[in-house]
Design a protein around this motif. Structure first.
Motif, short mmCIF file in Angstrom:
data_model
loop_
_atom_site.label_atom_id
_atom_site.label_comp_id
_atom_site.label_asym_id
_atom_site.label_seq_id
_atom_site.Cartn_x
_atom_site.Cartn_y
_atom_site.Cartn_z
N ARG A 168 45.09 -13.83 10.64
CA ARG A 168 46.06 -13.79 9.55
C ARG A 168 45.37 -13.97 8.20
NH1 ARG A 168 49.06 -17.22 13.03
NH2 ARG A 168 48.52 -18.97 11.69
N ILE A 169 44.42 -14.88 8.12
CA ILE A 169 43.69 -15.10 6.87
C ILE A 169 42.90 -13.85 6.50
CG2 ILE A 169 41.76 -16.38 5.85
CD1 ILE A 169 42.80 -18.85 7.42
N GLU A 170 42.25 -13.24 7.47
CA GLU A 170 41.48 -12.03 7.21
C GLU A 170 42.39 -10.90 6.73
OE1 GLU A 170 38.61 -8.81 9.49
OE2 GLU A 170 39.00 -10.74 10.44
N THR A 171 43.55 -10.75 7.36
CA THR A 171 44.50 -9.71 6.94
C THR A 171 44.97 -9.95 5.51
OG1 THR A 171 45.22 -9.34 9.21
CG2 THR A 171 46.74 -8.66 7.47
N ARG A 172 45.34 -11.19 5.20
CA ARG A 172 45.77 -11.51 3.83
C ARG A 172 44.67 -11.25 2.82
NH1 ARG A 172 48.84 -16.86 5.31
NH2 ARG A 172 46.68 -17.44 5.55
N ALA A 173 43.43 -11.60 3.18
CA ALA A 173 42.30 -11.39 2.26
C ALA A 173 42.08 -9.90 2.02
CB ALA A 173 41.04 -12.04 2.83
N ARG A 174 42.16 -9.11 3.08
CA ARG A 174 41.99 -7.65 2.93
C ARG A 174 43.11 -7.06 2.06
NH1 ARG A 174 38.28 -5.23 6.41
NH2 ARG A 174 37.54 -6.60 8.06
N GLU A 175 44.35 -7.51 2.29
CA GLU A 175 45.47 -7.01 1.50
C GLU A 175 45.32 -7.41 0.03
OE1 GLU A 175 48.79 -8.69 3.61
OE2 GLU A 175 48.76 -7.10 5.13
N SER A 176 44.90 -8.63 -0.22
CA SER A 176 44.70 -9.09 -1.60
C SER A 176 43.60 -8.29 -2.28
CB SER A 176 44.34 -10.57 -1.63
OG SER A 176 45.42 -11.36 -1.19
N LEU A 177 42.51 -8.06 -1.56
CA LEU A 177 41.41 -7.29 -2.12
C LEU A 177 41.85 -5.86 -2.41
CD1 LEU A 177 38.49 -7.12 -2.99
CD2 LEU A 177 37.87 -6.66 -0.61
N SER A 178 42.62 -5.28 -1.51
CA SER A 178 43.12 -3.92 -1.71
C SER A 178 44.00 -3.85 -2.95
CB SER A 178 43.89 -3.46 -0.48
OG SER A 178 44.40 -2.17 -0.67
#
Length: 109
Positions: A72-82
């Motif tokens: 979940r943290i990795e997904t949120r980080a990727r979405e934020s970076l995108s």
């Protein structure tokens, strides 16, 4: 690291295992196992063989929860970076449209 045979004592039983873990790691692992055994069977009580299975299942559950949390943290980080990259691209495009010249290409050598 080199493989070696060690004897580990868990729940009053001695087990002979081959490992590459350091003594410090083994001590930490055994502490986690003993703590979990205490949770599932009660501290200071005799540990039944079934308690080892329950402790194993509880530890596996903990690992799976941590993996899901990490995903979940990795997904949120990727979405934020995108989203951030999209905003940066939009800001750069707006700057070019407003007449702000882009950097000229470097001269060829």
């Amino acid at each position: 690291m080199e493989r070696r045979t060690v004897q580990l004592r868990v729940a009053g039983q001695t087990y002979r295992v081959v490992t590459t873990a350091s003594d410090a790691e083994l001590k930490r692992f055994l502490s986690v196992i003993e703590d979990k055994l205490g949770e599932v069977s009660g501290r200071g009580r005799a540990v039944h063989p079934q308690a080892l299975l329950l402790a194993t299942l509880a530890l596996a559950h903990d690992v799976e929860e941590e993996r899901e949390r990490s995903r979940r943290i990795e997904t949120r980080a990727r979405e934020s970076l995108s989203r951030l990259l999209t905003r940066i691209d939009a800001a750069l495009d707006d700057g070019a449209e407003d007449g702000v010249a882009e950097r000229p290409p470097s001269p060829a050598p």
